[in-house]
Design a protein around this motif. Structure first.
Motif, PDB file in Angstrom:
ATOM      1  N   SER A  89      -7.087   5.681  -4.970  1.00  0.00           N
ATOM      2  CA  SER A  89      -7.434   5.129  -3.755  1.00  0.00           C
ATOM      3  C   SER A  89      -7.994   3.780  -3.725  1.00  0.00           C
ATOM      4  CB  SER A  89      -8.528   6.076  -2.898  1.00  0.00           C
ATOM      5  OG  SER A  89      -7.956   7.323  -3.060  1.00  0.00           O
ATOM      6  N   ARG A 116      -5.460   1.258  -3.970  1.00  0.00           N
ATOM      7  CA  ARG A 116      -4.623   1.170  -2.580  1.00  0.00           C
ATOM      8  C   ARG A 116      -4.990  -0.011  -1.806  1.00  0.00           C
ATOM      9  NH1 ARG A 116      -3.688   7.526  -1.358  1.00  0.00           N
ATOM     10  NH2 ARG A 116      -3.011   8.217  -3.413  1.00  0.00           N
ATOM     11  N   PRO A 157      -5.552   3.251   5.141  1.00  0.00           N
ATOM     12  CA  PRO A 157      -5.094   4.554   5.008  1.00  0.00           C
ATOM     13  C   PRO A 157      -5.411   5.759   6.038  1.00  0.00           C
ATOM     14  CG  PRO A 157      -6.124   3.574   2.886  1.00  0.00           C
ATOM     15  CD  PRO A 157      -6.506   2.809   4.000  1.00  0.00           C
ATOM     16  N   ARG A 181       0.720  -1.181  -0.020  1.00  0.00           N
ATOM     17  CA  ARG A 181       0.081   0.122  -0.032  1.00  0.00           C
ATOM     18  C   ARG A 181       0.731   1.321  -0.061  1.00  0.00           C
ATOM     19  NH1 ARG A 181      -2.222  -1.310   4.185  1.00  0.00           N
ATOM     20  NH2 ARG A 181      -1.139  -0.002   5.640  1.00  0.00           N
ATOM     21  N   VAL A 196       1.030   4.200  -2.672  1.00  0.00           N
ATOM     22  CA  VAL A 196       0.840   5.519  -2.347  1.00  0.00           C
ATOM     23  C   VAL A 196       1.842   6.446  -3.105  1.00  0.00           C
ATOM     24  CG1 VAL A 196       0.856   7.537  -0.394  1.00  0.00           C
ATOM     25  CG2 VAL A 196      -0.352   5.062  -0.131  1.00  0.00           C
TER      26      VAL A 196
END
Length: 349
Positions: free
Chosen positions: A60, A63, A165, A50, A54
């Motif tokens: 998003s 991720r 996140p 992840r 990023v």
């Protein structure tokens, strides 16, 4: 004793009592706690994926989807391999009753010829190879039972993946106000990832070499015992013995004592050399636990969570240390007792 301050012995007793109550509570709901801890460890393990997405400015949804998919692939692979292995073992074991009876008869005849029949007969009556296989099958079945609870684990993994996140941003924002707990949790995640990575790599190496050795020695189900060797590689201290006993006993049943000795020697050369001499050089300070604490953690977590607790003993102990010791700067000497390393002295002290 200063006024208003409880005696240290009383404080220690209260801490011990609280620990017993907490562990008893966890044991009472171990079927829920086990999958939660497994999901947490898996999410921590794939967090570098992840972070890489990023840095690459990926969307998003990507991720979340990529790390989540990686964990699902691993779980489905474990389910497929363990299911096949358990079925094969259940079909194969009953067919070796005749060989075991022959070994018992040979041992009794040898004992009678050497005048030690009563002692050998008593030992044979107390020995039941089925118990050994039942322990191993219980370990595999327990892992399979948790992993096969896919609905609960997938929901947990999805929830944790979606929250990851946000959790990362909260941790970054909290670093200024709560540096100790933030550093402790970050250290837990880093050490857990390194421990899992190194253990998996060397576990795969040992498992592959074990499979080759068992195949050359004509031991049945070499792939099953290779998978067992990989799984038991995560069990500190006694994992090697658990992985060795079943193939060694099968070698005795399908061959002779020489075959069993060869299996034991092969495992010792492969596993002891790799895990005792090579792996520690790469593992370094990944664990940060003394030998005594590692062994005690294995006993405690296996008692509380069963075989899954034995597999997750190191990550669980690292998490406990992060929450209870590393998050409090005043407990550095307690951390030193747990890690077995003297903390560095402050400059000017």
């Amino acid at each position: 004793m200063s006024e208003g301050k409880a005696p240290r012995a009383l404080v220690m007793l209260l801490i011990a009592a609280a620990a017993v109550v907490v562990l008893a509570g966890i044991k009472a709901i171990n079927t829920i706690v086990g999958p939660i801890v497994l999901a947490l460890v898996l999410v921590v393990a794939v967090s570098p994926i992840r972070d890489w997405l990023v840095r690459k400015r990926a969307p998003s949804w990507l991720r979340v989807a990529v790390p989540f998919s990686a964990v699902i692939v691993v779980l489905l692979g474990m389910v497929a391999i363990l299911t096949t292995a358990v079925v094969q073992m259940a079909v194969l074991l009953p067919s070796y009753s005749a060989q075991f009876n022959k070994l018992v008869a040979d041992a009794q005849a040898w004992a009678a010829a050497h005048g030690i029949a009563p002692q050998v007969n008593q030992a044979l009556r107390s020995f039941d190879p089925g118990k050994i296989f039942s322990v191993v099958q219980g370990l595999v079945s327990s892992v399979l039972g948790v992993v096969s609870s896919l609905f609960l684990i997938i929901i947990l993994l999805l929830a944790m993946s979606l929250d990851a996140p946000i959790t990362s941003r909260i941790m970054a924002a909290a670093a200024a106000e709560q540096p100790a707990i933030t550093k402790a949790l970050t250290t837990f995640a880093r050490k857990t990832r390194r421990y899992l990575l190194v253990s998996t790599i060397f576990g795969l190496i040992c498992a592959a070499l074990d499979v080759v050795a068992l195949y050359l020695l004509h031991v049945p189900l070499p792939l099953l015992w290779g998978v067992l060797a990989l799984i038991t590689n995560y069990i500190p201290n006694i994992g090697f013995v658990i992985g060795l006993v079943p193939p060694a006993l099968l070698a005795l049943l399908t061959g002779d004592i020489k075959s069993m000795v060869l299996v034991i020697l092969a495992y010792m050369v492969i596993n002891v050399v790799v895990q005792s001499f090579i792996q520690p050089k790469f593992l370094g300070d990944a664990v940060g636990l003394s030998t005594t604490v590692t062994f005690l953690s294995l006993i405690i977590w296996a008692t509380v969570l069963g075989p899954l607790g034995a597999l997750l003993a190191i990550p669980l102990t690292l998490l406990t240390r992060a929450l209870l010791i590393d998050s409090d700067p005043g407990l550095k000497w307690s951390g030193a007792l747990v890690s077995g390393e003297v903390p560095p002295e402050r400059p000017g002290s």
